[in-house]
Write a protein that holds these residues in place. Structure first.
Motif, PDB file in Angstrom:
ATOM      1  N   ASP A   1     -28.113  11.230  16.207  1.00 43.24           N
ATOM      2  CA  ASP A   1     -27.811  11.028  17.496  1.00 43.24           C
ATOM      3  C   ASP A   1     -26.816   9.758  17.501  1.00 43.24           C
ATOM      4  O   ASP A   1     -25.689   9.844  18.209  1.00 43.24           O
ATOM      5  N   GLN A   2     -27.069   8.640  16.847  1.00 47.68           N
ATOM      6  CA  GLN A   2     -26.252   7.658  16.710  1.00 47.68           C
ATOM      7  C   GLN A   2     -25.006   7.856  15.871  1.00 47.68           C
ATOM      8  O   GLN A   2     -23.943   7.356  16.355  1.00 47.68           O
ATOM      9  N   LEU A   3     -24.854   8.712  14.937  1.00 50.19           N
ATOM     10  CA  LEU A   3     -23.527   9.193  14.071  1.00 50.19           C
ATOM     11  C   LEU A   3     -22.667   9.730  15.538  1.00 50.19           C
ATOM     12  O   LEU A   3     -21.676   9.545  15.327  1.00 50.19           O
ATOM     13  N   VAL A   4     -23.394  10.889  16.056  1.00 48.57           N
ATOM     14  CA  VAL A   4     -22.669  11.683  16.866  1.00 48.57           C
ATOM     15  C   VAL A   4     -22.010  10.581  17.992  1.00 48.57           C
ATOM     16  O   VAL A   4     -20.910  10.713  18.374  1.00 48.57           O
ATOM     17  N   ARG A   5     -22.912   9.779  18.410  1.00 42.90           N
ATOM     18  CA  ARG A   5     -22.498   8.940  19.584  1.00 42.90           C
ATOM     19  C   ARG A   5     -21.119   8.068  19.279  1.00 42.90           C
ATOM     20  O   ARG A   5     -20.329   7.956  19.867  1.00 42.90           O
ATOM     21  N   MET A   6     -21.412   7.558  17.943  1.00 44.47           N
ATOM     22  CA  MET A   6     -20.527   6.533  17.470  1.00 44.47           C
ATOM     23  C   MET A   6     -19.042   7.262  16.951  1.00 44.47           C
ATOM     24  O   MET A   6     -17.897   6.984  17.575  1.00 44.47           O
ATOM     25  N   CYS A   7     -19.216   8.707  16.536  1.00 47.62           N
ATOM     26  CA  CYS A   7     -17.792   9.374  16.275  1.00 47.62           C
ATOM     27  C   CYS A   7     -17.389   9.850  17.822  1.00 47.62           C
ATOM     28  O   CYS A   7     -15.913  10.060  17.815  1.00 47.62           O
ATOM     29  N   ARG A   8     -18.002  10.109  18.765  1.00 44.31           N
ATOM     30  CA  ARG A   8     -17.597  10.653  20.014  1.00 44.31           C
ATOM     31  C   ARG A   8     -16.673   9.524  20.701  1.00 44.31           C
ATOM     32  O   ARG A   8     -15.624   9.601  21.286  1.00 44.31           O
ATOM     33  N   GLU A   9     -17.017   8.252  20.288  1.00 39.28           N
ATOM     34  CA  GLU A   9     -16.359   7.057  20.588  1.00 39.28           C
ATOM     35  C   GLU A   9     -15.375   6.600  19.591  1.00 39.28           C
ATOM     36  O   GLU A   9     -14.790   5.483  19.602  1.00 39.28           O
ATOM     37  N   ASN A  10     -14.792   7.466  18.605  1.00 37.20           N
ATOM     38  CA  ASN A  10     -13.934   7.295  17.714  1.00 37.20           C
ATOM     39  C   ASN A  10     -14.128   5.967  16.772  1.00 37.20           C
ATOM     40  O   ASN A  10     -13.311   5.371  16.229  1.00 37.20           O
ATOM     41  N   GLN A  11     -15.522   5.634  16.791  1.00 31.86           N
ATOM     42  CA  GLN A  11     -16.096   4.395  15.836  1.00 31.86           C
ATOM     43  C   GLN A  11     -16.434   5.268  14.313  1.00 31.86           C
ATOM     44  O   GLN A  11     -17.730   5.007  13.981  1.00 31.86           O
ATOM     45  N   PHE A  12     -15.597   6.072  13.806  1.00 30.43           N
ATOM     46  CA  PHE A  12     -15.977   6.600  12.566  1.00 30.43           C
ATOM     47  C   PHE A  12     -16.275   5.559  11.425  1.00 30.43           C
ATOM     48  O   PHE A  12     -17.143   5.473  10.587  1.00 30.43           O
ATOM     49  N   HIS A  13     -15.318   4.385  11.495  1.00 24.22           N
ATOM     50  CA  HIS A  13     -15.451   3.647  10.271  1.00 24.22           C
ATOM     51  C   HIS A  13     -16.676   2.711  10.517  1.00 24.22           C
ATOM     52  O   HIS A  13     -17.439   2.236   9.531  1.00 24.22           O
ATOM     53  N   GLN A  14     -16.890   2.298  12.004  1.00 25.31           N
ATOM     54  CA  GLN A  14     -18.114   1.589  12.272  1.00 25.31           C
ATOM     55  C   GLN A  14     -19.591   2.230  11.931  1.00 25.31           C
ATOM     56  O   GLN A  14     -20.637   1.980  11.619  1.00 25.31           O
ATOM     57  N   ALA A  15     -19.518   3.580  12.024  1.00 27.43           N
ATOM     58  CA  ALA A  15     -20.534   4.376  11.615  1.00 27.43           C
ATOM     59  C   ALA A  15     -20.689   4.544  10.348  1.00 27.43           C
ATOM     60  O   ALA A  15     -21.965   4.312  10.142  1.00 27.43           O
ATOM     61  N   MET A  16     -19.752   4.674   9.724  1.00 22.73           N
ATOM     62  CA  MET A  16     -20.082   4.295   8.142  1.00 22.73           C
ATOM     63  C   MET A  16     -20.743   3.408   7.666  1.00 22.73           C
ATOM     64  O   MET A  16     -21.741   3.217   6.869  1.00 22.73           O
ATOM     65  N   GLU A  17     -20.331   2.004   8.265  1.00 27.46           N
ATOM     66  CA  GLU A  17     -20.652   0.727   7.920  1.00 27.46           C
ATOM     67  C   GLU A  17     -22.129   0.533   8.504  1.00 27.46           C
ATOM     68  O   GLU A  17     -23.092   0.037   7.697  1.00 27.46           O
ATOM     69  N   ALA A  18     -22.506   1.134   9.474  1.00 22.30           N
ATOM     70  CA  ALA A  18     -23.754   1.132  10.051  1.00 22.30           C
ATOM     71  C   ALA A  18     -25.034   1.912   9.531  1.00 22.30           C
ATOM     72  O   ALA A  18     -26.031   1.491   9.235  1.00 22.30           O
ATOM     73  N   LEU A  19     -24.401   3.194   9.070  1.00 23.74           N
ATOM     74  CA  LEU A  19     -25.406   4.044   8.745  1.00 23.74           C
ATOM     75  C   LEU A  19     -25.438   4.715   7.078  1.00 23.74           C
ATOM     76  O   LEU A  19     -26.409   5.185   6.822  1.00 23.74           O
ATOM     77  N   TYR A  20     -24.394   4.262   6.567  1.00 23.70           N
ATOM     78  CA  TYR A  20     -24.324   4.829   5.141  1.00 23.70           C
ATOM     79  C   TYR A  20     -25.210   3.808   4.227  1.00 23.70           C
ATOM     80  O   TYR A  20     -25.094   2.818   4.338  1.00 23.70           O
ATOM     81  N   ALA A  21     -26.058   4.599   3.265  1.00 24.73           N
ATOM     82  CA  ALA A  21     -26.465   3.607   2.112  1.00 24.73           C
ATOM     83  C   ALA A  21     -25.400   3.309   0.917  1.00 24.73           C
ATOM     84  O   ALA A  21     -24.410   3.871   0.973  1.00 24.73           O
ATOM     85  N   PRO A  22     -25.646   2.263   0.315  1.00 25.35           N
ATOM     86  CA  PRO A  22     -24.725   1.703  -0.578  1.00 25.35           C
ATOM     87  C   PRO A  22     -24.273   2.670  -1.634  1.00 25.35           C
ATOM     88  O   PRO A  22     -23.315   2.718  -2.207  1.00 25.35           O
ATOM     89  N   ASP A  23     -25.232   3.553  -1.835  1.00 25.23           N
ATOM     90  CA  ASP A  23     -24.799   4.735  -2.970  1.00 25.23           C
ATOM     91  C   ASP A  23     -24.817   5.866  -2.307  1.00 25.23           C
ATOM     92  O   ASP A  23     -24.854   6.890  -2.733  1.00 25.23           O
ATOM     93  N   ILE A  24     -24.182   6.113  -1.062  1.00 26.27           N
ATOM     94  CA  ILE A  24     -23.804   7.351  -0.513  1.00 26.27           C
ATOM     95  C   ILE A  24     -23.033   8.068  -1.413  1.00 26.27           C
ATOM     96  O   ILE A  24     -22.164   7.781  -2.216  1.00 26.27           O
ATOM     97  N   VAL A  25     -23.339   9.328  -1.325  1.00 25.19           N
ATOM     98  CA  VAL A  25     -22.274  10.574  -2.113  1.00 25.19           C
ATOM     99  C   VAL A  25     -21.700  11.593  -1.118  1.00 25.19           C
ATOM    100  O   VAL A  25     -22.190  11.840  -0.103  1.00 25.19           O
ATOM    101  N   SER A  26     -20.374  11.482  -1.183  1.00 21.06           N
ATOM    102  CA  SER A  26     -19.532  12.203   0.040  1.00 21.06           C
ATOM    103  C   SER A  26     -18.665  13.395  -0.882  1.00 21.06           C
ATOM    104  O   SER A  26     -18.086  13.060  -1.848  1.00 21.06           O
TER     105      SER A  26
END
Lengths: 121, 121
Positions: B8-33
């Protein structure tokens, strides 16, 4: 049919526990099905209706389904996502458990050509 | 936090165009994309925050976003799915196009540890 029409039909049939019938109606002959993990000595990937049908039959034979929930679909372009939640007993071990998974499907030429399941191992 | 709270937090932030902020807040250091396809000479997979941050910055720098839609999430266990629909201009070629994709995320220890995108190449 559009991706959404295929998706809605799959969801409707799965909600009526017509998993096998959905596969026969909607899957392409060269369907590729990918599990989150490989069985011992096996592959994550099943290719073609015979292999995918066999996987489905193994599952249906070995599990008693107490209840199931299907949510979705989410549709984007040629792909859609659905969640499945099952309360089942694995009959060979008489072990009851719940499982939740997300399935991703790809549609081409009015058929499902790819499915991949995401769940914890 | 539960998978649903993260979703829900990711969706809320992406809807507000906070893609970069969502990544910084929610991703683990060892994220795999994982992308649907590899760039020329490259890999489908980016590993670690530095690589994923660089991919996001390349996208943000090279695209002007006219509008975006985020649907979902669908949640199952540790995974969730979201759709993104973008109307963008690829600035280096001044080429405007729409794209639709499904993203699958996996959560572990309150962080997103894996993301994979499904779209037509």
């Amino acid at each position: 049919m559009s991706t959404r029409e295929i998706a809605d039909q799959l969801v409707r049939m799965c909600r009526e526990n017509q998993f096998h019938q959905a596969m026969e109606a909607l899957y392409a002959p060269d369907i590729v099905s990918v599990e989150a993990g490989a069985p011992p000595g096996g592959s994550r990937e099943s290719k073609g209706m015979d292999a995918v049908r066999a996987k489905g039959e193994w599952w249906a034979t070995n599990h008693e389904v107490h209840s199931s929930t299907v949510e979705g679909p989410l549709v984007a372009g040629s792909h859609f996502a659905v969640t499945f939640k099952f309360d089942v007993t694995f009959k060979p071990q008489n072990r009851r458990f719940t499982m939740e998974e997300i399935a991703i499907y790809k549609v081409a030429d009015d058929k499902i050509v790819y499915e991949e399941f995401f769940y914890n191992m």
